[in-house]
Design a protein around this motif. Structure first.
Motif, short mmCIF file in Angstrom:
data_model
loop_
_atom_site.label_atom_id
_atom_site.label_comp_id
_atom_site.label_asym_id
_atom_site.label_seq_id
_atom_site.Cartn_x
_atom_site.Cartn_y
_atom_site.Cartn_z
N ALA A 71 0.83 -1.21 0.00
CA ALA A 71 0.00 0.00 0.00
C ALA A 71 0.87 1.26 0.00
O ALA A 71 0.57 2.23 -0.71
N GLY A 72 1.94 1.26 0.78
CA GLY A 72 2.84 2.41 0.78
C GLY A 72 3.47 2.63 -0.58
O GLY A 72 3.61 3.78 -1.03
N MET A 73 3.84 1.55 -1.26
CA MET A 73 4.40 1.67 -2.61
C MET A 73 3.38 2.28 -3.57
O MET A 73 3.71 3.18 -4.37
N ALA A 74 2.13 1.79 -3.49
CA ALA A 74 1.08 2.29 -4.39
C ALA A 74 0.81 3.77 -4.15
O ALA A 74 0.67 4.56 -5.09
N LEU A 75 0.72 4.18 -2.89
CA LEU A 75 0.45 5.59 -2.56
C LEU A 75 1.60 6.50 -3.01
O LEU A 75 1.37 7.60 -3.49
N ALA A 76 2.83 6.03 -2.82
CA ALA A 76 3.98 6.83 -3.24
C ALA A 76 4.00 7.02 -4.75
O ALA A 76 4.28 8.12 -5.25
N LEU A 77 3.71 5.96 -5.49
CA LEU A 77 3.70 6.06 -6.95
C LEU A 77 2.55 6.95 -7.42
O LEU A 77 2.72 7.75 -8.35
N ALA A 78 1.39 6.83 -6.77
CA ALA A 78 0.25 7.69 -7.12
C ALA A 78 0.60 9.16 -6.90
O ALA A 78 0.30 10.02 -7.74
N GLY A 79 1.24 9.45 -5.77
CA GLY A 79 1.65 10.83 -5.50
C GLY A 79 2.67 11.34 -6.50
O GLY A 79 2.61 12.50 -6.94
N SER A 80 3.61 10.48 -6.89
CA SER A 80 4.62 10.87 -7.89
C SER A 80 3.96 11.23 -9.22
O SER A 80 4.33 12.22 -9.86
N ILE A 81 2.98 10.43 -9.63
CA ILE A 81 2.28 10.70 -10.89
C ILE A 81 1.51 12.01 -10.80
O ILE A 81 1.58 12.85 -11.71
N LEU A 82 0.77 12.20 -9.71
CA LEU A 82 -0.05 13.42 -9.57
C LEU A 82 0.82 14.67 -9.55
O LEU A 82 0.47 15.69 -10.14
N THR A 249 -4.30 6.12 -13.87
CA THR A 249 -3.33 5.21 -13.24
C THR A 249 -3.11 5.58 -11.78
O THR A 249 -3.12 4.70 -10.90
N ALA A 250 -2.95 6.87 -11.51
CA ALA A 250 -2.76 7.33 -10.12
C ALA A 250 -3.98 7.03 -9.27
O ALA A 250 -3.87 6.60 -8.11
N VAL A 251 -5.16 7.25 -9.83
CA VAL A 251 -6.41 6.97 -9.11
C VAL A 251 -6.52 5.48 -8.77
O VAL A 251 -6.88 5.11 -7.65
N ALA A 252 -6.19 4.63 -9.74
CA ALA A 252 -6.28 3.18 -9.51
C ALA A 252 -5.30 2.75 -8.42
O ALA A 252 -5.65 1.92 -7.56
#
Length: 335
Positions: A71-82, A249-252
């Motif tokens: 989950a931490g990996m997913a949130l970090a990548l989502a933040g990077s994209i946004l 992608t970030a939303v997902a």
């Protein structure tokens, strides 16, 4: 062309982060209300532990650790994209309302839809994605202007407004619900890691397996989107199309993470900034570093939080907020 010294630096940092994650995992297994002593860890992993040791390790500790890390990996990548597509260093799925949109969808699903136990786990990421996607689309529409395009500051302010409004809707929804369901939603809002079993890992993992390689494949497009719009158009990039693809992608990624961890903010804000400070702004270099930093941050926050207060501990979302809140204020004042 990326300078070889930067590549070597990135590989060294990735190795150090992997070691740090492994160290935190070992510490997390060996401390707490239910734990496995360090001298029994390896025998238990190899199948030579007692029933209690194997139960604690494989049914309690490892699922929670893996869920938190993913989950931490997913949130970090989502933040990077946004942050890349909005060109705004303050963008984060928890701050601009995407996580709250997922939370409202989960609340409606949990309160009003008949749930079968077997399908509940696998439906949550999809329900969260639908809620987060609708929220992201509304935020995008309200922040977009035909004359000036997408204004980063306007997007953040619109997202914060949506987050507050959706939080109010969530309070209204749970005000007349059963006590047991209210307790679950309240726990979700606090960012209490609740999906701590192997089926939740199986529900979350496919999203990351597909979307992490996809985002790294799109790293060069993200580099172009981070430039000014005339420059991006000038090199032949379809800006709006690429921006929408990366937004989805970030939303997902964010929705799949918060569906099993609850409303956790600031991981997606801090991890990209730390990664850029370490290896620079090129997405090819900092995305893998940001992913590992995000996983470690949430894992560290959860490990620390559940051992500060016995027996229930402090939710990981609150621990991350205690770290991320001051950092957000620092960035806000700086920018």
């Amino acid at each position: 062309m990326i300078h070889p010294s930067l590549v070597r630096r990135q590989r060294l940092i990735v190795g150090l982060l992997a070691f740090l994650i492994l160290l935190t995992v070992i510490v997390g297994i060996g401390i707490g209300y239910s734990s496995v002593s360090y001298d029994r860890l390896l025998p238990t992993l190899l199948g030579n532990g007692t029933f209690k040791e194997e139960f604690v390790l494989f049914s309690i500790r490892l699922p929670r650790i893996i869920i938190t890390l993913l989950a931490g990996m997913a949130l970090a990548l989502a933040g990077s994209i946004l942050q890349g597509i909005t060109r705004n260093d303050l963008a984060d799925p928890g701050i601009i309302g995407i996580n709250t949109g997922a939370g409202v969808a989960i609340t409606v699903f949990f309160l009003f839809v008949p749930i079968e136990v077997g399908s509940f786990v696998y439906m949550l990421p999809l329900v969260a994605f639908i809620g987060a996607l609708l929220t992201a689309c509304l935020i995008y529409l309200f922040a977009y202007s035909r004359q000036t395009g997408l204004q980063p500051v306007r997007l953040v302010l619109t997202g914060v407004g949506f987050s507050m409004a959706l939080s109010g809707i969530m309070v209204v929804l749970i005000s007349s619900a059963d006590r047991e369901k209210v307790d679950f939603i309240a726990s979700w809002l606090a960012g209490n890691i609740w999906g701590t079993d192997w089926p939740f890992i199986l529900a979350l993992l496919p999203w990351l397996v597909v979307l992490i390689p996809f985002t790294i494949y799109k790293a060069n497009r993200l580099n172009l989107l981070a430039l000014s719009e005339p420059v991006s158009v000038g090199v032949g990039l379809s800006v709006e199309k690429e921006r929408l693809v990366m937004l989805f992608t970030a939303v997902a990624l964010a929705a799949s993470a918060v569906s099993v961890t609850g409303g956790i903010a600031f991981v997606g804000l801090m991890a990209p900034h730390i990664a850029k400070a370490l290896v620079g702004p090129r997405n090819q270099l900092f995305l893998p570093v940001a992913i590992l930093i995000g996983g470690w941050l949430l894992l560290f926050a959860d490990t620390l939080g559940r051992n500060i207060v016995d027996p229930s501990g402090i939710p990981a979302g609150i621990m991350v907020a205690l770290i991320g809140g001051p950092y957000f204020m620092y960035l806000l004042l700086k920018k």
